[in-house]
Design a protein around this motif. Structure first.
Motif, PDB file in Angstrom:
ATOM      1  N   UNK A   1       0.834  -1.204   0.000  1.00 33.30           N
ATOM      2  CA  UNK A   1       0.000   0.000   0.000  1.00 33.30           C
ATOM      3  C   UNK A   1       0.868   1.254   0.000  1.00 33.30           C
ATOM      4  N   UNK A   2       1.944   1.213   0.767  1.00 31.47           N
ATOM      5  CA  UNK A   2       2.859   2.350   0.835  1.00 31.47           C
ATOM      6  C   UNK A   2       3.531   2.591  -0.513  1.00 31.47           C
ATOM      7  N   UNK A   3       4.040   1.516  -1.123  1.00 31.98           N
ATOM      8  CA  UNK A   3       4.695   1.637  -2.421  1.00 31.98           C
ATOM      9  C   UNK A   3       3.711   2.058  -3.499  1.00 31.98           C
ATOM     10  N   UNK A   4       2.490   1.510  -3.421  1.00 37.51           N
ATOM     11  CA  UNK A   4       1.455   1.831  -4.398  1.00 37.51           C
ATOM     12  C   UNK A   4       1.102   3.310  -4.331  1.00 37.51           C
ATOM     13  N   UNK A   5       0.992   3.850  -3.127  1.00 38.10           N
ATOM     14  CA  UNK A   5       0.637   5.257  -2.954  1.00 38.10           C
ATOM     15  C   UNK A   5       1.696   6.166  -3.561  1.00 38.10           C
ATOM     16  N   UNK A   6       2.973   5.818  -3.350  1.00 39.29           N
ATOM     17  CA  UNK A   6       4.067   6.608  -3.917  1.00 39.29           C
ATOM     18  C   UNK A   6       4.026   6.558  -5.438  1.00 39.29           C
ATOM     19  N   UNK A   7       3.816   5.356  -5.984  1.00 38.85           N
ATOM     20  CA  UNK A   7       3.776   5.177  -7.437  1.00 38.85           C
ATOM     21  C   UNK A   7       2.631   5.969  -8.057  1.00 38.85           C
ATOM     22  N   UNK A   8       1.430   5.866  -7.461  1.00 44.51           N
ATOM     23  CA  UNK A   8       0.270   6.555  -8.020  1.00 44.51           C
ATOM     24  C   UNK A   8       0.453   8.067  -7.974  1.00 44.51           C
ATOM     25  N   UNK A   9       1.018   8.555  -6.896  1.00 44.71           N
ATOM     26  CA  UNK A   9       1.251   9.999  -6.785  1.00 44.71           C
ATOM     27  C   UNK A   9       2.207  10.465  -7.877  1.00 44.71           C
ATOM     28  N   UNK A  10       3.254   9.680  -8.112  1.00 46.73           N
ATOM     29  CA  UNK A  10       4.234  10.024  -9.141  1.00 46.73           C
ATOM     30  C   UNK A  10       3.596   9.973 -10.517  1.00 46.73           C
ATOM     31  N   UNK A  11       2.772   8.930 -10.775  1.00 44.49           N
ATOM     32  CA  UNK A  11       2.115   8.798 -12.073  1.00 44.49           C
ATOM     33  C   UNK A  11       1.151   9.943 -12.328  1.00 44.49           C
ATOM     34  N   UNK A  12       0.387  10.339 -11.305  1.00 45.53           N
ATOM     35  CA  UNK A  12      -0.574  11.418 -11.484  1.00 45.53           C
ATOM     36  C   UNK A  12       0.117  12.745 -11.751  1.00 45.53           C
ATOM     37  N   UNK A  13       1.303  12.940 -11.156  1.00 44.92           N
ATOM     38  CA  UNK A  13       2.059  14.166 -11.391  1.00 44.92           C
ATOM     39  C   UNK A  13       2.573  14.241 -12.823  1.00 44.92           C
ATOM     40  N   UNK A  14       2.712  13.075 -13.459  1.00 45.86           N
ATOM     41  CA  UNK A  14       3.229  13.032 -14.823  1.00 45.86           C
ATOM     42  C   UNK A  14       2.151  13.265 -15.872  1.00 45.86           C
ATOM     43  N   UNK A  15       0.881  13.278 -15.458  1.00 43.92           N
ATOM     44  CA  UNK A  15      -0.209  13.440 -16.413  1.00 43.92           C
ATOM     45  C   UNK A  15      -0.383  14.917 -16.746  1.00 43.92           C
ATOM     46  N   UNK A  16       0.411  15.371 -17.686  1.00 43.00           N
ATOM     47  CA  UNK A  16       0.328  16.758 -18.130  1.00 43.00           C
ATOM     48  C   UNK A  16       0.210  16.744 -19.651  1.00 43.00           C
ATOM     49  N   UNK A  17      -0.957  17.057 -20.134  1.00 41.69           N
ATOM     50  CA  UNK A  17      -1.152  17.114 -21.584  1.00 41.69           C
ATOM     51  C   UNK A  17      -2.112  18.265 -21.865  1.00 41.69           C
ATOM     52  N   UNK A  18      -1.558  19.345 -22.359  1.00 35.07           N
ATOM     53  CA  UNK A  18      -2.373  20.501 -22.701  1.00 35.07           C
ATOM     54  C   UNK A  18      -2.348  20.648 -24.212  1.00 35.07           C
ATOM     55  N   UNK A  19      -3.384  20.179 -24.877  1.00 32.16           N
ATOM     56  CA  UNK A  19      -3.382  20.210 -26.334  1.00 32.16           C
ATOM     57  C   UNK A  19      -3.333  21.632 -26.874  1.00 32.16           C
ATOM     58  N   UNK A  20      -2.538  21.800 -27.908  1.00 32.77           N
ATOM     59  CA  UNK A  20      -2.434  23.098 -28.572  1.00 32.77           C
ATOM     60  C   UNK A  20      -3.360  23.176 -29.785  1.00 32.77           C
ATOM     61  N   UNK A  21      -3.766  22.016 -30.278  1.00 37.25           N
ATOM     62  CA  UNK A  21      -4.741  21.997 -31.357  1.00 37.25           C
ATOM     63  C   UNK A  21      -5.538  20.697 -31.292  1.00 37.25           C
ATOM     64  N   UNK A  22      -6.665  20.728 -31.971  1.00 37.41           N
ATOM     65  CA  UNK A  22      -7.597  19.611 -31.926  1.00 37.41           C
ATOM     66  C   UNK A  22      -7.868  19.106 -33.329  1.00 37.41           C
ATOM     67  N   UNK A  23      -8.028  17.809 -33.432  1.00 37.17           N
ATOM     68  CA  UNK A  23      -8.426  17.186 -34.688  1.00 37.17           C
ATOM     69  C   UNK A  23      -9.820  16.614 -34.481  1.00 37.17           C
ATOM     70  N   UNK A  24     -10.799  17.182 -35.156  1.00 34.51           N
ATOM     71  CA  UNK A  24     -12.196  16.799 -34.980  1.00 34.51           C
ATOM     72  C   UNK A  24     -12.659  15.924 -36.132  1.00 34.51           C
ATOM     73  N   UNK A  25     -13.144  14.737 -35.797  1.00 36.55           N
ATOM     74  CA  UNK A  25     -13.769  13.863 -36.779  1.00 36.55           C
ATOM     75  C   UNK A  25     -15.278  13.964 -36.596  1.00 36.55           C
ATOM     76  N   UNK A  26     -15.942  14.602 -37.556  1.00 32.64           N
ATOM     77  CA  UNK A  26     -17.379  14.839 -37.443  1.00 32.64           C
ATOM     78  C   UNK A  26     -17.959  15.095 -38.828  1.00 32.64           C
ATOM     79  N   UNK A  27     -19.251  14.851 -38.974  1.00 28.16           N
ATOM     80  CA  UNK A  27     -19.917  15.174 -40.237  1.00 28.16           C
ATOM     81  C   UNK A  27     -20.417  16.615 -40.241  1.00 28.16           C
ATOM     82  N   UNK A  28     -20.259  17.308 -39.129  1.00 29.38           N
ATOM     83  CA  UNK A  28     -20.762  18.675 -38.973  1.00 29.38           C
ATOM     84  C   UNK A  28     -19.592  19.657 -38.956  1.00 29.38           C
ATOM     85  N   UNK A  29     -19.345  20.313 -40.076  1.00 28.61           N
ATOM     86  CA  UNK A  29     -18.230  21.253 -40.163  1.00 28.61           C
ATOM     87  C   UNK A  29     -18.414  22.438 -39.225  1.00 28.61           C
ATOM     88  N   UNK A  30     -19.662  22.858 -39.005  1.00 34.18           N
ATOM     89  CA  UNK A  30     -19.913  23.995 -38.122  1.00 34.18           C
ATOM     90  C   UNK A  30     -19.531  23.687 -36.683  1.00 34.18           C
TER      91      UNK A  30
END
Length: 393
Positions: free
Chosen positions: A268-297
Motif C-alpha cells: 500500500x505504501x509503495x502503491x501510494x508513492x507510485x500513483x502519486x508520481x504517475x498522477x504528477x506526470x499526467x500533463x497534456x495541454x493540447x495546442x490543437x484539436x483534430x475533430x472527426x465529425x460530419x458537422x463542419x460547423x
C-alpha cells in the motif's frame, strides 16, 4: 427477459450519461433492461437520468451504501436471466452484449464472463483478468516480479499472464467494472459480500463462484472503455480501504496471516508513492484539436469556445491526416463525434492509435460536452460546451 444491466453510480453524471447511451445502443436487439442505482450522488446524476433516459429504471438510495450493497439492490430488481454488473465510467460497443451472448451459448459450466478493457488512451487494462491473490501471488504483484518473469507460472498469476490480452480463456478473477453471469448464480452465492465496502468485492465474488465448480472466463473479442480513475480518488482513504479490503478477502477465504498483512502494508505504501508520481506526470495541454465529425460547423463552434485551432475531417483517415505538417511537433487532442461514428468505431480507433502521443475525447450523441481521460491514473476530464453555440442534434 435475457439480460439486465446494472449500473451503480456515484457522482459521475457525465460518464454515466455516456455509459447509458452506449448500453442502450448495445441492447437494441436484445430483450433487456437497464437498472441504474444511484448511491446518493451530490451532482445532478438523477435529474439527468430522469430527463434524458426516463425509460430506464432508476433507484435512488438515500446514502452511499457502497459497491456491494448498491449492486445487490439493483440485482434484486432485475428480471433478466443474465445480469451485467457495469461501472458508470465505461463505454460498450454496439455489439458487445451480442458477442458475449454468443459465447455464453456455446460454452458450458460458465461462472462469470469478463471482457477486454481499455483505458481512455486505448491501452489494455491488465486487471480485467487476474489470478487468485494468494499471499505469494500478492507478493509477486507488490514487488513487481510479474514484470520480470511474465512467462513463468510461478510469477505471472496475478494478471493471468498465461493468456495474452487477445486470447480468450479461463481465469480466476474478473473485475467488477464488467461482469456477466446468470442472475440465479449471483443470488445462489449471495451476490457481493456487503461486509466489504469496496475494492475486494469483485475478487471475493469471482473466487466464491469458482468454489461452486463453475469456470470464469476472460473474453477478448469485444473491447470496452473503462476510464477507471474517474470512480475513485487515489488518496490516503483509498489506500486504507484497499488494504482493509484485501485483508478482508484473505481472512475470509484463507484464514488470515500476519505475514500477508505486512505485505499489504508495504504494498500500500509503495502503491501510494507510485500513483502519486504517475498522477504528477499526467500533463497534456493540447495546442490543437483534430475533430472527426460530419458537422463542419461544430469545428467552428469548438474553435470559438476552446480558443484553439480545430482541424476538421469527415472521415477517419489516419495516414492522410497524421502526416500533415501542421499536426507535427505539438500536443494534439482528437475529438470523435458519436453522431458520425459508432462507439465500436471509436473504441477501435483508440486501440489502433494508442501510444502515438495523442489524447482523445468523445462527444456523445445528443450531448453538450466532450469527455475522456488521458491515462488510467487520470480521473478523467469533461469539457462543457456552450449551449448557445452548440447543438449536437
Amino acid at each position: 427477459m435475457q439480460l439486465s444491466v446494472i449500473i451503480l453510480n456515484y457522482n459521475v453524471r457525465y460518464f454515466l450519461e455516456q455509459c447509458v447511451l452506449s448500453v442502450q445502443k448495445a441492447l437494441e436487439n436484445i430483450d433487456s433492461e437497464i437498472i441504474v442505482v444511484d448511491n446518493f450522488s451530490a451532482d445532478d446524476s438523477c435529474l439527468m437520468m430522469k430527463q434524458r433516459f426516463p425509460e430506464v429504471k432508476l433507484i435512488e438510495n438515500k446514502a452511499n451504501l457502497g459497491f456491494p450493497k448498491g449492486n445487490n439492490i439493483g440485482v434484486a430488481e432485475a428480471k433478466g436471466e443474465y445480469i451485467c454488473i457495469l461501472n458508470p465510467d465505461t463505454v460498450v460497443a454496439e455489439d458487445t452484449f451480442e458477442k458475449i451472448a454468443s459465447f455464453l451459448a456455446m460454452t458450458e459450466n460458465v461462472g462469470i464472463v469478463g471482457c477486454k478493457l481499455i483505458d481512455g488512451t486505448g491501452n489494455f487494462l491488465p486487471e480485467c483478468k487476474r489470478g487468485t491473490p494468494t499471499p505469494w501471488v500478492a507478493f509477486t504483484k507488490i514487488f513487481g516480479l510479474y514484470k520480470f518473469f511474465p512467462k513463468s507460472s510461478l510469477f505471472n498469476k496475478y494478471y493471468a499472464q498465461h493468456l495474452s490480452e487477445n486470447q480468450t480463456g479461463k481465469v480466476d478473477i474478473l473485475v467488477g467494472a464488467f461482469m456477466v453471469m446468470k442472475r440465479d448464480l449471483y443470488l445462489e452465492v449471495g451476490g457481493f459480500d456487503e461486509n466489504c465496502f469496496m475494492y475486494s468485492d469483485d475478487i471475493d465474488l469471482s473466487y466464491t463462484v469458482l468454489k461452486t465448480g463453475k469456470s470464469n472466463y476472460y473474453f477478448h473479442e469485444t473491447s470496452v472503455i473503462h476510464y477507471k480513475g474517474e470512480s475513485t480518488v487515489r488518496d490516503g482513504t483509498y489506500m486504507k480501504r484497499f488494504r482493509e479490503a484485501m485483508h478482508f478477502f484473505y481472512k475470509k477465504h484463507f484464514g488470515g496471516s500476519f505475514v500477508f498483512d505486512v505485505f499489504m502494508r508495504i504494498g500500500a505504501f509503495l502503491f501510494a508513492i507510485l500513483k502519486k508520481k504517475q498522477q504528477q506526470q499526467i500533463i497534456h495541454k493540447p495546442e490543437q484539436y483534430l475533430l472527426f465529425s460530419s458537422d463542419e460547423s461544430l469545428g467552428e463552434k469548438l474553435e470559438k469556445q476552446l480558443q484553439k485551432k480545430i482541424i476538421w475531417s469527415v472521415d477517419i483517415d489516419e495516414n492522410a491526416l497524421f502526416s500533415q505538417e501542421n499536426l507535427k511537433g505539438c500536443p494534439l487532442e482528437i475529438v470523435l463525434d458519436n453522431w458520425r461514428f459508432s462507439f465500436k468505431e471509436i473504441i477501435r480507433f483508440l486501440e489502433k492509435n494508442k501510444n502515438k502521443g495523442f489524447t482523445f475525447k468523445i462527444i456523445p450523441e445528443r450531448a453538450d460536452f466532450l469527455i475522456g481521460s488521458n491515462s488510467s491514473n487520470d480521473r478523467g476530464e469533461v469539457i462543457k460546451l456552450q449551449k448557445s453555440d452548440f447543438n449536437n442534434s
